[in-house]
Write a protein that holds these residues in place. Structure first.
Motif, PDB file in Angstrom:
ATOM      1  N   GLY A   1     -28.777 -15.641  41.818  1.00 26.19           N
ATOM      2  CA  GLY A   1     -27.338 -15.248  41.289  1.00 26.19           C
ATOM      3  C   GLY A   1     -26.800 -16.652  40.625  1.00 26.19           C
ATOM      4  N   ASP A   2     -25.423 -16.187  40.348  1.00 26.22           N
ATOM      5  CA  ASP A   2     -24.798 -17.223  39.428  1.00 26.22           C
ATOM      6  C   ASP A   2     -23.595 -17.719  40.238  1.00 26.22           C
ATOM      7  OD1 ASP A   2     -24.304 -18.899  37.442  1.00 26.22           O
ATOM      8  OD2 ASP A   2     -23.513 -17.421  35.942  1.00 26.22           O
ATOM      9  N   TYR A   3     -23.450 -19.006  40.550  1.00 23.90           N
ATOM     10  CA  TYR A   3     -22.353 -19.491  41.538  1.00 23.90           C
ATOM     11  C   TYR A   3     -21.518 -20.551  40.797  1.00 23.90           C
ATOM     12  CZ  TYR A   3     -25.114 -17.053  44.747  1.00 23.90           C
ATOM     13  OH  TYR A   3     -25.606 -15.974  45.410  1.00 23.90           O
TER      14      TYR A   3
ATOM     15  N   ASN B   1     -27.031 -21.587  39.323  1.00 26.13           N
ATOM     16  CA  ASN B   1     -27.749 -20.319  39.124  1.00 26.13           C
ATOM     17  C   ASN B   1     -29.034 -20.222  39.734  1.00 26.13           C
ATOM     18  OD1 ASN B   1     -29.201 -20.688  36.637  1.00 26.13           O
ATOM     19  ND2 ASN B   1     -27.235 -20.905  35.804  1.00 26.13           N
TER      20      ASN B   1
ATOM     21  N   ARG C   1     -32.856 -17.896  40.199  1.00 22.73           N
ATOM     22  CA  ARG C   1     -33.650 -16.642  39.878  1.00 22.73           C
ATOM     23  C   ARG C   1     -35.207 -16.704  40.568  1.00 22.73           C
ATOM     24  NH1 ARG C   1     -33.508 -20.035  35.639  1.00 22.73           N
ATOM     25  NH2 ARG C   1     -35.412 -20.582  34.493  1.00 22.73           N
TER      26      ARG C   1
ATOM     27  N   ASP D   1     -22.026 -13.462  49.094  1.00 25.52           N
ATOM     28  CA  ASP D   1     -21.316 -14.206  47.910  1.00 25.52           C
ATOM     29  C   ASP D   1     -21.088 -15.591  48.083  1.00 25.52           C
ATOM     30  OD1 ASP D   1     -21.610 -11.730  46.422  1.00 25.52           O
ATOM     31  OD2 ASP D   1     -19.690 -10.934  47.551  1.00 25.52           O
TER      32      ASP D   1
ATOM     33  N   ARG E   1     -20.069 -16.689  44.330  1.00 25.47           N
ATOM     34  CA  ARG E   1     -20.949 -16.000  43.447  1.00 25.47           C
ATOM     35  C   ARG E   1     -19.728 -15.476  42.159  1.00 25.47           C
ATOM     36  NH1 ARG E   1     -25.562 -13.147  43.667  1.00 25.47           N
ATOM     37  NH2 ARG E   1     -25.667 -13.381  45.999  1.00 25.47           N
TER      38      ARG E   1
ATOM     39  N   CYS F   1     -20.542 -10.453  38.018  1.00 27.49           N
ATOM     40  CA  CYS F   1     -21.040  -9.899  36.722  1.00 27.49           C
ATOM     41  C   CYS F   1     -20.439  -8.741  36.149  1.00 27.49           C
ATOM     42  CB  CYS F   1     -22.441  -9.799  36.442  1.00 27.49           C
ATOM     43  SG  CYS F   1     -23.564 -10.993  37.157  1.00 27.49           S
TER      44      CYS F   1
END
Length: 155
Positions: free
Chosen positions: A10-12, A36, A38, A123, A148, A151
């Motif tokens: 994810g993107d944090y 982030n 993946r 999160d 988190r 999106c």
């Protein structure tokens, strides 16, 4: 074992805190980092990137990338980290110790580095860095607290 690091997917936004000996400092106002992650290599690895500060705050922010793969024979994670400032690959390891994912650096050798991850919920998580005290005990030094980034669906 890939699930041990799946919290990184994810993107944090990252807030940095320092240990005062009594508690954590508040985050530095207005400055955040970005982390982030993946899946990579067809799901065999986790690839995560670090930016400090967040590129939205400085498009030329220092950055690094990490590839994490589980080594079944050693029963631990092998990680290779490279960053814009260091110009050297760092070799790190991690494994579950006392119920917490614990990380240390192998190359270049760094006996004064230890970090542990705490996952609070889907999160929020943190990476807590430790240093050795004068009596040789590991004590908290810094905390990277992750939240988190939501999106938003595009039309």
């Amino acid at each position: 074992e890939i699930s041990q690091f799946e919290f990184l997917i994810g993107d944090y936004t990252i807030h940095l805190h320092a240990w005062t000996g009594q508690g954590w400092t508040p985050p530095q106002p207005g400055v955040t980092a970005r982390w982030n992650g993946r899946y990579g290599l067809g799901g065999m690895a986790i690839v995560d990137e670090w930016f400090h500060p967040d590129p939205a705050q400085n498009s030329n922010a220092p950055r690094g990338i990490n590839v994490r793969m589980y080594d079944e024979e050693a029963a631990e994670w092998d990680m290779m980290w490279v960053a814009t400032g260091a110009h050297q690959v760092q070799d790190l390891r991690a494994k579950m110790q006392e119920g917490r994912l614990t990380m240390w650096q192998v190359y270049p050798e760094r006996n004064d580095f230890l970090a542990k991850f705490e996952v609070y919920d889907e999160d929020h998580w943190a990476r807590i860095e430790y240093q050795k005290s004068e009596d040789g005990e590991w004590v908290e030094r810094f905390k990277l607290a992750a939240s988190r980034i939501d999106c938003e669906a595009s039309d």
